[in-house]
Design a protein around this motif. Sequence first.
Motif, PDB file in Angstrom:
ATOM      1  N   GLN A  33      23.678  40.474  42.856  1.00 43.45           N
ATOM      2  CA  GLN A  33      23.887  40.047  41.542  1.00 43.45           C
ATOM      3  C   GLN A  33      22.686  39.982  40.570  1.00 43.45           C
ATOM      4  OE1 GLN A  33      27.280  40.110  40.923  1.00 43.45           O
ATOM      5  NE2 GLN A  33      27.891  37.601  40.909  1.00 43.45           N
ATOM      6  N   ALA A  64      31.416  40.028  47.369  1.00 39.92           N
ATOM      7  CA  ALA A  64      32.091  38.799  47.128  1.00 39.92           C
ATOM      8  C   ALA A  64      33.035  38.243  47.957  1.00 39.92           C
ATOM      9  CB  ALA A  64      32.690  38.564  45.817  1.00 39.92           C
ATOM     10  N   TYR A 112      36.288  36.256  40.074  1.00 43.95           N
ATOM     11  CA  TYR A 112      34.943  35.372  40.139  1.00 43.95           C
ATOM     12  C   TYR A 112      35.372  33.946  40.108  1.00 43.95           C
ATOM     13  CZ  TYR A 112      32.379  39.545  39.552  1.00 43.95           C
ATOM     14  OH  TYR A 112      31.850  40.924  39.962  1.00 43.95           O
ATOM     15  N   LEU A 143      28.516  33.913  40.414  1.00 48.68           N
ATOM     16  CA  LEU A 143      29.541  34.219  40.207  1.00 48.68           C
ATOM     17  C   LEU A 143      30.469  33.506  38.838  1.00 48.68           C
ATOM     18  CD1 LEU A 143      30.871  33.690  43.986  1.00 48.68           C
ATOM     19  CD2 LEU A 143      30.607  35.846  42.694  1.00 48.68           C
ATOM     20  N   TRP A 146      29.487  35.298  35.877  1.00 51.83           N
ATOM     21  CA  TRP A 146      30.180  36.499  35.504  1.00 51.83           C
ATOM     22  C   TRP A 146      31.619  36.301  35.186  1.00 51.83           C
ATOM     23  CZ3 TRP A 146      25.450  37.882  37.427  1.00 51.83           C
ATOM     24  CH2 TRP A 146      25.363  39.139  37.462  1.00 51.83           C
TER      25      TRP A 146
END
Length: 232
Positions: A33, A64, A112, A143, A146
Amino acid sequence: MTGGALAAPEAVRPGRLVQILVQHPSAVLLVVQLCGVLLYPFAEGPGWRRGVVEVFGALVLGLAIWSVRKSPTPTWVALILGVAASALSIADALQPSVGLELASAVVHALFYFWAAGNLMTYMLADSDVTRDELYAVGATFTLVAWAFAYLFVGLQIVQPGCFTAAVDPEQPRTWMELLFLSFTNLSSTGLSDIVPIRAYARSVVMIEQLAGLAYVALFVSRVVGLTLARRR
């Protein structure tokens, strides 16, 4: 080897490296990331650069899904959302349209948020802090950042002009600009030059600011406290 010579450090065997990566999926996700934060400015634009972003995005989605497999919540939900998000991104890249872009942004945000919730559940599952859970603290933050960035993308499509900036204030904000806005709000630094100017955009930004404060208060402080208690 002579007595005065220093022994060379033992090289990490490939098998051992794979074992480390398998044991710490949250660390791998966090590193990837952060690499994405450095990659996105280079990859912005049409043509093959858009393809680089899509390939990297698919990699992040896969990592993820892999990271949340240990959580008690069902992994198949994340798998379905991840596949749908990747498919919509590819379809929008091949045949750009407002509908596909909006659908892609919504599904990405849902994915996410779901992945972040799974990692939070994973961190709260026991009272013993593992090394991977320490990495999960950082991975969860990215996460959520995002997720809100994709939420901003969807808002900008539904309500054009809801975000402005000092440079080209009338133009739609790029993905990197909205991700920057998400990071600055989630971390409560407030150093972004991207400003929400419509009511719904401001509402979502306020919710993200509250989420950032709650994350530090509830999760980061808990992990730090349990780590200190274990050492004592």
